[in-house]
Scaffold this motif. Structure first.
Motif, PDB file in Angstrom:
ATOM      1  N   ASN A 193      -9.896   8.488  -6.729  1.00  0.00           N
ATOM      2  CA  ASN A 193     -10.999   7.609  -6.191  1.00  0.00           C
ATOM      3  C   ASN A 193     -10.444   6.468  -5.378  1.00  0.00           C
ATOM      4  OD1 ASN A 193     -13.060   8.901  -7.295  1.00  0.00           O
ATOM      5  ND2 ASN A 193     -12.849   7.855  -9.260  1.00  0.00           N
ATOM      6  N   GLY A 194      -9.081   6.323  -5.140  1.00  0.00           N
ATOM      7  CA  GLY A 194      -8.468   5.211  -4.423  1.00  0.00           C
ATOM      8  C   GLY A 194      -8.138   4.166  -5.407  1.00  0.00           C
ATOM      9  N   THR A 195      -8.174   4.249  -6.783  1.00  0.00           N
ATOM     10  CA  THR A 195      -7.923   3.124  -7.587  1.00  0.00           C
ATOM     11  C   THR A 195      -6.553   3.090  -7.692  1.00  0.00           C
ATOM     12  OG1 THR A 195      -9.959   3.416  -8.643  1.00  0.00           O
ATOM     13  CG2 THR A 195      -8.207   2.044 -10.012  1.00  0.00           C
ATOM     14  N   VAL A 196      -5.712   1.915  -7.706  1.00  0.00           N
ATOM     15  CA  VAL A 196      -4.314   1.847  -7.974  1.00  0.00           C
ATOM     16  C   VAL A 196      -3.891   2.119  -9.285  1.00  0.00           C
ATOM     17  CG1 VAL A 196      -2.360   0.216  -7.801  1.00  0.00           C
ATOM     18  CG2 VAL A 196      -4.180   0.158  -5.928  1.00  0.00           C
ATOM     19  N   LEU A 197      -3.016   2.769  -9.535  1.00  0.00           N
ATOM     20  CA  LEU A 197      -2.625   3.154 -11.060  1.00  0.00           C
ATOM     21  C   LEU A 197      -1.336   2.313 -11.339  1.00  0.00           C
ATOM     22  CD1 LEU A 197      -2.817   7.015 -10.794  1.00  0.00           C
ATOM     23  CD2 LEU A 197      -4.550   5.703 -11.906  1.00  0.00           C
ATOM     24  N   ALA A 198      -1.312   1.877 -12.701  1.00  0.00           N
ATOM     25  CA  ALA A 198      -0.062   1.315 -13.256  1.00  0.00           C
ATOM     26  C   ALA A 198       0.744   2.081 -14.290  1.00  0.00           C
ATOM     27  CB  ALA A 198      -0.356   0.046 -13.569  1.00  0.00           C
ATOM     28  N   ASP A 199       1.884   1.838 -14.617  1.00  0.00           N
ATOM     29  CA  ASP A 199       2.600   2.225 -15.718  1.00  0.00           C
ATOM     30  C   ASP A 199       1.918   2.141 -16.925  1.00  0.00           C
ATOM     31  OD1 ASP A 199       4.723   3.727 -14.252  1.00  0.00           O
ATOM     32  OD2 ASP A 199       6.093   1.929 -14.475  1.00  0.00           O
ATOM     33  N   GLY A 200       1.588   3.005 -17.920  1.00  0.00           N
ATOM     34  CA  GLY A 200       0.789   2.951 -19.031  1.00  0.00           C
ATOM     35  C   GLY A 200      -0.622   3.112 -19.117  1.00  0.00           C
ATOM     36  N   ASP A 201      -1.179   3.360 -17.939  1.00  0.00           N
ATOM     37  CA  ASP A 201      -2.667   3.487 -17.510  1.00  0.00           C
ATOM     38  C   ASP A 201      -2.939   4.949 -18.336  1.00  0.00           C
ATOM     39  OD1 ASP A 201      -3.288   1.338 -16.486  1.00  0.00           O
ATOM     40  OD2 ASP A 201      -3.381   2.120 -14.552  1.00  0.00           O
ATOM     41  N   ALA A 202      -4.190   5.039 -18.850  1.00  0.00           N
ATOM     42  CA  ALA A 202      -4.749   6.353 -18.963  1.00  0.00           C
ATOM     43  C   ALA A 202      -5.653   6.865 -17.847  1.00  0.00           C
ATOM     44  CB  ALA A 202      -5.888   6.247 -20.187  1.00  0.00           C
ATOM     45  N   VAL A 203      -5.372   8.286 -17.834  1.00  0.00           N
ATOM     46  CA  VAL A 203      -6.094   8.970 -16.540  1.00  0.00           C
ATOM     47  C   VAL A 203      -6.773  10.015 -17.237  1.00  0.00           C
ATOM     48  CG1 VAL A 203      -4.554   8.212 -14.772  1.00  0.00           C
ATOM     49  CG2 VAL A 203      -4.143  10.046 -15.821  1.00  0.00           C
ATOM     50  N   THR A 204      -7.797  10.660 -16.419  1.00  0.00           N
ATOM     51  CA  THR A 204      -8.545  11.902 -16.825  1.00  0.00           C
ATOM     52  C   THR A 204      -8.323  12.948 -15.711  1.00  0.00           C
ATOM     53  OG1 THR A 204     -10.273  10.621 -18.023  1.00  0.00           O
ATOM     54  CG2 THR A 204     -10.675  12.953 -17.577  1.00  0.00           C
ATOM     55  N   VAL A 205      -8.027  14.181 -16.073  1.00  0.00           N
ATOM     56  CA  VAL A 205      -7.798  15.120 -15.109  1.00  0.00           C
ATOM     57  C   VAL A 205      -9.235  15.702 -14.383  1.00  0.00           C
ATOM     58  CG1 VAL A 205      -6.995  17.652 -15.088  1.00  0.00           C
ATOM     59  CG2 VAL A 205      -5.851  16.079 -16.411  1.00  0.00           C
ATOM     60  N   ASP A 265       0.809  -1.161   0.109  1.00  0.00           N
ATOM     61  CA  ASP A 265       0.147  -0.138   0.113  1.00  0.00           C
ATOM     62  C   ASP A 265       0.831   1.209   0.180  1.00  0.00           C
ATOM     63  OD1 ASP A 265      -2.397  -1.249  -0.245  1.00  0.00           O
ATOM     64  OD2 ASP A 265      -2.821  -1.196   2.113  1.00  0.00           O
ATOM     65  N   ALA A 266       1.906   1.155   0.620  1.00  0.00           N
ATOM     66  CA  ALA A 266       2.730   2.459   0.905  1.00  0.00           C
ATOM     67  C   ALA A 266       3.548   2.724  -0.532  1.00  0.00           C
ATOM     68  CB  ALA A 266       4.045   2.351   1.965  1.00  0.00           C
ATOM     69  N   ALA A 267       3.924   1.632  -1.416  1.00  0.00           N
ATOM     70  CA  ALA A 267       4.554   1.660  -2.598  1.00  0.00           C
ATOM     71  C   ALA A 267       3.558   2.043  -3.801  1.00  0.00           C
ATOM     72  CB  ALA A 267       5.292   0.461  -2.873  1.00  0.00           C
ATOM     73  N   SER A 268       2.173   1.759  -3.504  1.00  0.00           N
ATOM     74  CA  SER A 268       1.400   1.762  -4.665  1.00  0.00           C
ATOM     75  C   SER A 268       0.854   3.515  -4.884  1.00  0.00           C
ATOM     76  CB  SER A 268       0.125   1.161  -4.502  1.00  0.00           C
ATOM     77  OG  SER A 268      -0.726   1.472  -3.345  1.00  0.00           O
ATOM     78  N   VAL A 269       0.607   3.804  -6.204  1.00  0.00           N
ATOM     79  CA  VAL A 269       0.104   5.086  -6.229  1.00  0.00           C
ATOM     80  C   VAL A 269      -1.151   4.831  -6.592  1.00  0.00           C
ATOM     81  CG1 VAL A 269       0.285   7.099  -7.865  1.00  0.00           C
ATOM     82  CG2 VAL A 269       2.175   5.942  -7.395  1.00  0.00           C
ATOM     83  N   ARG A 270      -2.215   5.659  -6.012  1.00  0.00           N
ATOM     84  CA  ARG A 270      -3.743   5.527  -6.117  1.00  0.00           C
ATOM     85  C   ARG A 270      -4.201   7.195  -6.654  1.00  0.00           C
ATOM     86  NH1 ARG A 270      -5.888   1.466  -3.583  1.00  0.00           N
ATOM     87  NH2 ARG A 270      -4.360   0.134  -2.346  1.00  0.00           N
ATOM     88  N   ASP A 271      -5.141   6.903  -7.551  1.00  0.00           N
ATOM     89  CA  ASP A 271      -6.104   8.217  -8.046  1.00  0.00           C
ATOM     90  C   ASP A 271      -6.827   8.716  -6.981  1.00  0.00           C
ATOM     91  OD1 ASP A 271      -8.110   6.397  -8.131  1.00  0.00           O
ATOM     92  OD2 ASP A 271      -8.515   6.520 -10.088  1.00  0.00           O
ATOM     93  N   LEU A 294       4.769   6.140 -13.402  1.00  0.00           N
ATOM     94  CA  LEU A 294       4.645   6.302 -12.156  1.00  0.00           C
ATOM     95  C   LEU A 294       5.941   6.643 -11.551  1.00  0.00           C
ATOM     96  CD1 LEU A 294       2.025   3.819 -11.064  1.00  0.00           C
ATOM     97  CD2 LEU A 294       1.360   6.101 -11.778  1.00  0.00           C
ATOM     98  N   ILE A 295       5.887   7.544 -10.524  1.00  0.00           N
ATOM     99  CA  ILE A 295       7.265   7.999  -9.663  1.00  0.00           C
ATOM    100  C   ILE A 295       6.823   7.672  -8.151  1.00  0.00           C
ATOM    101  CG2 ILE A 295       8.751   9.768  -9.515  1.00  0.00           C
ATOM    102  CD1 ILE A 295       7.745  11.041 -11.817  1.00  0.00           C
ATOM    103  N   PRO A 296       6.666   6.562  -7.697  1.00  0.00           N
ATOM    104  CA  PRO A 296       6.311   6.217  -6.635  1.00  0.00           C
ATOM    105  C   PRO A 296       7.042   6.877  -5.327  1.00  0.00           C
ATOM    106  CG  PRO A 296       7.165   4.305  -7.433  1.00  0.00           C
ATOM    107  CD  PRO A 296       7.263   5.197  -8.443  1.00  0.00           C
ATOM    108  N   GLU A 297       8.393   7.334  -5.411  1.00  0.00           N
ATOM    109  CA  GLU A 297       9.014   8.067  -4.287  1.00  0.00           C
ATOM    110  C   GLU A 297       9.302   9.371  -4.635  1.00  0.00           C
ATOM    111  OE1 GLU A 297      11.366   6.301  -7.747  1.00  0.00           O
ATOM    112  OE2 GLU A 297      10.579   5.047  -6.137  1.00  0.00           O
ATOM    113  N   ALA A 298       8.366  10.035  -5.245  1.00  0.00           N
ATOM    114  CA  ALA A 298       8.499  11.505  -5.659  1.00  0.00           C
ATOM    115  C   ALA A 298       8.194  12.314  -4.339  1.00  0.00           C
ATOM    116  CB  ALA A 298       7.195  11.858  -6.558  1.00  0.00           C
TER     117      ALA A 298
END
Length: 117
Positions: A51-63, A43-49, A87-91
């Protein structure tokens, strides 16, 4: 014994430690202490949008919010779709998504201002 804040299955905060397993009284899920530590690390390493959905490299997102861009004359409008994110998890500054937006160029976004498309 580590303190567990919520059930990994249903996210309930009513979980408790019973002998050698954690137990959730809401969904009856049981898990070990090692599984709880692994889940907390993931959980600490994951990036969430937003809404709480886990994001992955290559995904498409909406602003979801109009974002002003320093050094640019315009802004990123609500509903702008951004494809192929990295994704840059350690930003350290909170900008944990690297992307390229047509008309603006390469920039970093905060995950709290996007949702998975």
């Amino acid at each position: 014994m580590t303190a567990i804040s919520h059930c990994p299955k249903c996210q309930s905060e009513n979980a408790y430690f019973d002998g050698d397993l954690f137990v959730c009284p809401d969904c009856f899920h049981e898990w070990s202490e090692a599984a709880a530590e692994t889940a907390q690390t993931a959980d600490a390493a994951s990036v969430r949008d937003s809404n709480g959905t886990v994001l992955a490299d290559g995904d498409a997102v909406t602003v979801i919010k109009e974002l002003k861009v320093k050094g640019a004359s315009g802004a990123i409008k609500v509903g702008t779709k951004v494809k192929n994110i990295r994704l840059i998890p350690e930003a350290t500054d909170g900008h944990n998504i690297a992307c390229k937006i047509d008309g603006i160029g390469a920039l970093n976004l905060k995950s709290e201002f996007v949702r998975k498309a």
